[in-house]
Design a protein around this motif. Structure first.
Motif, PDB file in Angstrom:
ATOM      1  N   VAL A   1      40.324  41.911  40.352  1.00  0.00           N
ATOM      2  CA  VAL A   1      39.245  41.575  41.274  1.00  0.00           C
ATOM      3  C   VAL A   1      38.971  40.085  41.097  1.00  0.00           C
ATOM      4  O   VAL A   1      38.731  39.619  39.986  1.00  0.00           O
ATOM      5  CB  VAL A   1      37.982  42.418  40.995  1.00  0.00           C
ATOM      6  CG1 VAL A   1      36.863  42.044  41.961  1.00  0.00           C
ATOM      7  CG2 VAL A   1      38.302  43.918  41.093  1.00  0.00           C
ATOM      8  N   LEU A   2      39.023  39.330  42.179  1.00  0.00           N
ATOM      9  CA  LEU A   2      39.071  37.874  42.109  1.00  0.00           C
ATOM     10  C   LEU A   2      37.734  37.175  42.342  1.00  0.00           C
ATOM     11  O   LEU A   2      36.926  37.614  43.163  1.00  0.00           O
ATOM     12  CB  LEU A   2      40.060  37.353  43.159  1.00  0.00           C
ATOM     13  CG  LEU A   2      41.445  37.975  43.174  1.00  0.00           C
ATOM     14  CD1 LEU A   2      42.285  37.352  44.270  1.00  0.00           C
ATOM     15  CD2 LEU A   2      42.123  37.846  41.829  1.00  0.00           C
TER      16      LEU A   2
ATOM     17  N   LEU B   1      50.011  32.921  41.292  1.00  0.00           N
ATOM     18  CA  LEU B   1      50.265  33.729  40.104  1.00  0.00           C
ATOM     19  C   LEU B   1      48.909  34.081  39.496  1.00  0.00           C
ATOM     20  O   LEU B   1      48.033  33.223  39.357  1.00  0.00           O
ATOM     21  CB  LEU B   1      51.140  32.985  39.087  1.00  0.00           C
ATOM     22  CG  LEU B   1      52.617  32.867  39.477  1.00  0.00           C
ATOM     23  CD1 LEU B   1      53.375  31.994  38.482  1.00  0.00           C
ATOM     24  CD2 LEU B   1      53.286  34.233  39.584  1.00  0.00           C
ATOM     25  N   LEU B   2      48.750  35.341  39.161  1.00  0.00           N
ATOM     26  CA  LEU B   2      47.502  35.840  38.581  1.00  0.00           C
ATOM     27  C   LEU B   2      47.332  35.331  37.155  1.00  0.00           C
ATOM     28  O   LEU B   2      48.319  34.994  36.487  1.00  0.00           O
ATOM     29  CB  LEU B   2      47.501  37.368  38.609  1.00  0.00           C
ATOM     30  CG  LEU B   2      47.533  37.999  40.010  1.00  0.00           C
ATOM     31  CD1 LEU B   2      47.757  39.494  39.926  1.00  0.00           C
ATOM     32  CD2 LEU B   2      46.259  37.686  40.765  1.00  0.00           C
ATOM     33  N   PRO B   3      46.101  35.282  36.664  1.00  0.00           N
ATOM     34  CA  PRO B   3      45.841  34.740  35.315  1.00  0.00           C
ATOM     35  C   PRO B   3      46.650  35.428  34.210  1.00  0.00           C
ATOM     36  O   PRO B   3      47.123  34.773  33.280  1.00  0.00           O
ATOM     37  CB  PRO B   3      44.345  34.992  35.100  1.00  0.00           C
ATOM     38  CG  PRO B   3      43.768  35.192  36.442  1.00  0.00           C
ATOM     39  CD  PRO B   3      44.866  35.700  37.323  1.00  0.00           C
TER      40      PRO B   3
ATOM     41  N   ILE C   1      42.201  27.167  41.603  1.00  0.00           N
ATOM     42  CA  ILE C   1      42.142  28.101  40.485  1.00  0.00           C
ATOM     43  C   ILE C   1      41.173  29.221  40.836  1.00  0.00           C
ATOM     44  O   ILE C   1      40.325  29.085  41.730  1.00  0.00           O
ATOM     45  CB  ILE C   1      41.710  27.415  39.164  1.00  0.00           C
ATOM     46  CG1 ILE C   1      40.362  26.712  39.320  1.00  0.00           C
ATOM     47  CG2 ILE C   1      42.804  26.465  38.668  1.00  0.00           C
ATOM     48  CD1 ILE C   1      39.791  26.139  38.015  1.00  0.00           C
ATOM     49  N   PHE C   2      41.320  30.324  40.144  1.00  0.00           N
ATOM     50  CA  PHE C   2      40.424  31.461  40.294  1.00  0.00           C
ATOM     51  C   PHE C   2      40.492  32.267  38.999  1.00  0.00           C
ATOM     52  O   PHE C   2      41.445  32.136  38.221  1.00  0.00           O
ATOM     53  CB  PHE C   2      40.813  32.328  41.500  1.00  0.00           C
ATOM     54  CG  PHE C   2      42.206  32.898  41.409  1.00  0.00           C
ATOM     55  CD1 PHE C   2      42.433  34.157  40.882  1.00  0.00           C
ATOM     56  CD2 PHE C   2      43.302  32.160  41.843  1.00  0.00           C
ATOM     57  CE1 PHE C   2      43.721  34.676  40.792  1.00  0.00           C
ATOM     58  CE2 PHE C   2      44.599  32.659  41.764  1.00  0.00           C
ATOM     59  CZ  PHE C   2      44.808  33.934  41.224  1.00  0.00           C
ATOM     60  N   SER C   3      39.485  33.059  38.763  1.00  0.00           N
ATOM     61  CA  SER C   3      39.525  33.966  37.627  1.00  0.00           C
ATOM     62  C   SER C   3      39.563  35.389  38.161  1.00  0.00           C
ATOM     63  O   SER C   3      39.398  35.607  39.359  1.00  0.00           O
ATOM     64  CB  SER C   3      38.330  33.734  36.690  1.00  0.00           C
ATOM     65  OG  SER C   3      37.132  33.862  37.398  1.00  0.00           O
ATOM     66  N   ALA C   4      39.787  36.341  37.283  1.00  0.00           N
ATOM     67  CA  ALA C   4      39.916  37.736  37.734  1.00  0.00           C
ATOM     68  C   ALA C   4      39.423  38.690  36.662  1.00  0.00           C
ATOM     69  O   ALA C   4      39.609  38.450  35.469  1.00  0.00           O
ATOM     70  CB  ALA C   4      41.378  38.034  38.074  1.00  0.00           C
ATOM     71  N   LEU C   5      38.814  39.744  37.114  1.00  0.00           N
ATOM     72  CA  LEU C   5      38.544  40.899  36.259  1.00  0.00           C
ATOM     73  C   LEU C   5      39.765  41.786  36.406  1.00  0.00           C
ATOM     74  O   LEU C   5      40.043  42.292  37.497  1.00  0.00           O
ATOM     75  CB  LEU C   5      37.273  41.623  36.709  1.00  0.00           C
ATOM     76  CG  LEU C   5      37.004  42.968  36.041  1.00  0.00           C
ATOM     77  CD1 LEU C   5      36.843  42.800  34.526  1.00  0.00           C
ATOM     78  CD2 LEU C   5      35.785  43.644  36.642  1.00  0.00           C
ATOM     79  N   VAL C   6      40.530  41.945  35.333  1.00  0.00           N
ATOM     80  CA  VAL C   6      41.788  42.665  35.369  1.00  0.00           C
ATOM     81  C   VAL C   6      41.642  43.961  34.577  1.00  0.00           C
ATOM     82  O   VAL C   6      41.213  43.938  33.426  1.00  0.00           O
ATOM     83  CB  VAL C   6      42.944  41.818  34.776  1.00  0.00           C
ATOM     84  CG1 VAL C   6      44.258  42.563  34.843  1.00  0.00           C
ATOM     85  CG2 VAL C   6      43.026  40.468  35.483  1.00  0.00           C
TER      86      VAL C   6
END
Length: 182
Positions: free
Chosen positions: A104-105, A135-137, A173-178
């Motif tokens: 979730v981004l 590319l995801l974190p 850039i972005f962060s994510a709840l993975v």
């Protein structure tokens, strides 16, 4: 971002993604689901990743959405299973063994210095001359990459030379709840 969704909401989204993939691959239908859950009704971008035997099997997402998260998860789950151009569409036999991961981004943030990229925290979205790569974190962490290696691989994913990030690129850039089933 960890406070975005409860553990139950994370499990519910994984269950929704799994049921949607099975239903779509089995009979080309997307289950009708309604949810009053606050977290499941967030409006946020997400990616759905499918792995088989520990290997990538499909990954599709959207950075923005105008629909509830659980509905976007359904759409991205179907796309990851059947529309990722790197893989053939999942078939009935592929449903025997697959694992899911959902990211979730946060919103995208354009950066002017690569020093703003925190490996393991940020994903990268790179744009140059109409080419785009993301590319995801968790990818950099999984492969043990440093910042420059992460940037090089994002360029390659965009179909650009690996050093394209050094010249006139838009870098976000972005962060994510993975979270995942594994």
């Amino acid at each position: 971002m960890t406070e975005l969704l409860t553990k139950k909401e994370q499990r519910d989204l994984l269950k929704i993604a799994r049921e949607t993939i099975v239903s779509y691959v089995t009979n080309a239908s997307i289950p009708a689901i309604e949810s009053a859950s606050k977290g499941l009704n967030l409006v946020s971008g997400c990616f759905v990743t499918i792995k088989q035997h520990g290997q990538l099997r499909g990954c599709i997402g959207n950075f923005v959405s105008d629909k509830p998260l659980y509905r976007l998860v359904q759409e991205m789950a179907v796309s990851a299973a059947t529309r990722d151009p790197r893989f053939y569409p999942m078939k009935q036999q592929d449903l025997q063994a697959f694992e899911l991961e959902i990211s979730v981004l946060s919103p995208l943030e354009r950066i002017s210095s690569i020093d703003d990229i925190r490996v393991g925290t940020h994903g990268i979205y790179l744009v140059k001359n109409g080419s785009r790569g993301v590319l995801l974190p968790q990818v950099a962490t999984e492969y043990g990459w440093n910042r420059e290696t992460f940037l090089r691989h994002t360029c390659l994913k965009a179909g650009l030379p690996e050093n394209a990030w050094q010249k006139e690129c838009e870098i976000y850039i972005f962060s994510a709840l993975v979270f995942g089933e594994a």
